[in-house]
Motif scaffolding. Structure first.
Motif, PDB file in Angstrom:
ATOM      1  N   ASN A  19      50.970  22.346  61.037  1.00  0.00           N
ATOM      2  CA  ASN A  19      52.129  21.547  61.439  1.00  0.00           C
ATOM      3  C   ASN A  19      52.106  20.179  60.780  1.00  0.00           C
ATOM      4  O   ASN A  19      52.406  19.167  61.397  1.00  0.00           O
ATOM      5  N   LYS A  66      40.596  23.856  60.989  1.00  0.00           N
ATOM      6  CA  LYS A  66      41.706  24.699  60.535  1.00  0.00           C
ATOM      7  C   LYS A  66      41.753  24.793  59.019  1.00  0.00           C
ATOM      8  O   LYS A  66      42.352  25.707  58.462  1.00  0.00           O
ATOM      9  N   ARG A  80      46.160  25.276  63.062  1.00  0.00           N
ATOM     10  CA  ARG A  80      47.597  24.956  63.039  1.00  0.00           C
ATOM     11  C   ARG A  80      48.017  24.599  61.623  1.00  0.00           C
ATOM     12  O   ARG A  80      47.185  24.261  60.784  1.00  0.00           O
ATOM     13  N   GLY A 139      50.381  28.733  65.618  1.00  0.00           N
ATOM     14  CA  GLY A 139      49.188  27.939  65.899  1.00  0.00           C
ATOM     15  C   GLY A 139      48.345  28.608  66.973  1.00  0.00           C
ATOM     16  O   GLY A 139      48.817  29.488  67.691  1.00  0.00           O
ATOM     17  N   HIS A 174      54.738  25.576  67.940  1.00  0.00           N
ATOM     18  CA  HIS A 174      54.298  26.134  66.651  1.00  0.00           C
ATOM     19  C   HIS A 174      53.682  27.494  66.989  1.00  0.00           C
ATOM     20  O   HIS A 174      52.487  27.581  67.285  1.00  0.00           O
ATOM     21  N   LEU A 202      50.993  26.689  69.747  1.00  0.00           N
ATOM     22  CA  LEU A 202      50.571  25.309  69.986  1.00  0.00           C
ATOM     23  C   LEU A 202      51.809  24.490  70.344  1.00  0.00           C
ATOM     24  O   LEU A 202      52.846  24.614  69.692  1.00  0.00           O
TER      25      LEU A 202
END
Lengths: 416, 87
Positions: free
Chosen positions: A82, A368, A80, A177, A174, A117
């Motif tokens: 974010n 990630k 992700r 994601g 998201h 996500l």
């Protein structure tokens, strides 16, 4: 060997006899230009980008166990971008872009799946915080969509929307994601680095770091001494032990984080769902198992296994959010050793010892970051200067007060 | 994991709040150099093995405890009251 669909079919027709090992098993040489300590995701990607981006191929990756035997093989595989704070935001955005081209770049199927996500919120105040975070993500050039309650219901009809304590008000989606196959990321980077001439040396534990006149000159290992004037420490939960070999005391405390997987089920959960108020997040692997986790056990530990209270807490949170998973049987659980920093953000920096570099403090968000961490660590080792998107991941930021406390929880290792 | 509180006896881990390494007991003096504060607040030995850390008996006697335990095996080898220890 280049992998392709045609190759898979051809090999299938001829008994799969043409496959060769994905990487060599070399003995350590007496000297390298660069030594990377740690053959996990971050170490392997560092070696890969040293070779690919900077043409530095006389590199050894020293791994005390087998490649990918640490946290890269023990996580919940979420990818992700974010993040909110300047410093984190551009870094994870860069990592996401690398993820999106990773399979073509590595010629390796890491099963990167941008399934979306969703972070759930349960109050007006939390909604405001997510609006702000979503705007920060959009300003960074990434994507975020605010979903109201009915919007969430379209994606996740199986949630308990009317939970008394945490009724669902909405979520921040998201779309880019998702998840990836964790082991494959390590294997893909290992193969890519090996193909470019990097020596991946397994069962080779570093037992000392040789320093002369303030400069690093090599390392001592269980397979003999190896010389190098540039050494990168990329060992996650074991950072404090390795740094201590160079006389350093790090802002790191190692904590245990547990995760769980159920028996394989037919597809039921299409997204990655994050239930922050319950410290619970879940996705479904391509094999069908529900992969989920919670928060730290909250005490310093190297045991790679947790305690039952957190198991109970995670199961309760899961049942609170999505009662339908109650029939699924948990297949196994595991614990990873998290290198927790006081502000929850990582370190990619030089040290006070010339030629010694440090990549650590990934807390429980290292997976990630694997592509961008390697990219930036390689940049730092090759050029001596921090990469633009990692310039705030300084080792001295705790002393100077330039903390990157994404969650705003304070300067204590286990609170992030 | 169970901790034996000197006042309350053997209790479930959930009764206790973990604070961090015993470094927190060595608060620098007022006006100490910034490096000492950085050391106190952020830097840790973080041993893989025997360590001493601070736990608070939140659901019990409300005492701060200095716990000696092994971070690799989770074995607890000693629990003493912070208030009762010799300086």
């Amino acid at each position: 060997m280049r992998y392709s669909g045609l190759k898979v079919i051809t090999e299938g027709l001829f008994g799969n006899k043409g496959w060769t090992p994905a990487w060599r098993d070399p003995a350590p040489k007496a000297e390298y230009d660069v030594i990377i300590i740690g053959g996990g995701g971050h170490g392997l990607s560092t070696a890969y980008y040293l070779a690919k981006n900077h043409g530095i191929t006389n590199v050894a990756v020293l791994e005390k166990g087998y490649l990918g035997s640490g946290n890269i093989g023990r996580n919940t595989t979420i990818v992700r971008a974010n993040y909110f704070l300047p410093g984190n935001s551009e870094f994870y955005s860069h990592s996401m872009k690398l993820w999106e081209g990773l399979e073509a770049d590595l010629n390796y199927n890491v099963m990167h799946s941008q399934r979306g996500l969703i972070n759930l919120f349960h109050s007006d105040g939390q909604r405001d915080a997510f609006v702000r975070r979503g705007n920060a993500m959009i300003n960074q050039g990434d994507d975020a969509i605010l979903l109201d309650r009915e919007g969430v219901r379209e994606h996740l009809p199986y949630l308990d929307f009317d939970n008394t304590r945490f009724p669902i008000y909405g979520g921040l989606l998201h779309p880019r994601g998702g998840s990836a196959r964790h082991d494959a990321v390590a294997w893909g980077y290992a193969r890519g680095a090996d193909q470019r001439g990097v020596d991946l040396i397994q069962n080779c534990e570093v037992t000392g770091i040789d320093i002369q006149g303030g400069k690093v000159v090599g390392v001592q290992t269980t397979r003999g001494a190896i010389r190098a004037t540039k050494v990168g420490i990329v060992v996650a939960g074991r950072s404090s032990q390795v740094a201590a070999m160079a006389g350093m005391r790090l802002p790191i405390e190692s904590h245990i984080l547990q995760a769980f997987v159920t028996e394989g089920l037919k597809p039921v959960i299409n997204h990655v769902v994050s239930f922050g108020m319950g410290h619970f997040y879940i996705s479904q692997s391509d094999k069908g198992g529900l992969v989920f986790g919670g928060d730290l056990d909250f005490y310093a530990s190297y045991a790679a296994r947790g305690n039952l209270p957190m198991v109970e807490h995670v199961m309760e949170a899961g049942m609170t959010l999505m009662p339908m998973i109650g029939r699924a049987k948990v297949l196994r659980s595991w614990g990873g050793i998290m290198d927790m920093s006081p502000d929850g953000s990582p370190v990619i920096d030089k040290t006070h010892i010339d030629g010694l570099f440090l990549d650590c403090g990934w807390n429980y968000g290292g997976f990630k970051a694997v592509p961008a961490s390697g990219w930036c660590m390689a940049h730092l080792i090759a050029t001596g200067e921090p990469h633009e998107v990692a310039r705030k991941f300084r080792l001295d930021r705790f002393a100077t007060g330039h903390l990157l406390d994404e969650e705003g929880t304070g300067s204590q290792h286990n609170l992030h | 994991m169970r901790l034996t509180c000197p006042l309350c006896g053997e209790r479930d881990r959930r009764e206790f709040y973990y604070y961090g390494a015993e470094d927190y007991l060595r608060r620098p003096a007022e006006g100490a150099p910034l490096a000492e504060w950085d050391n106190y607040l952020h830097l840790r030995d973080n041993p893989a093995g025997v360590t001493k850390d601070l736990w608070y008996h939140e659901a019990g006697c409300s005492q701060w405890l200095l716990v000696t335990r092994n971070t690799v095996t989770h074995e607890i080898s000693g629990v003493e009251l912070v208030a009762g220890r010799k300086a």
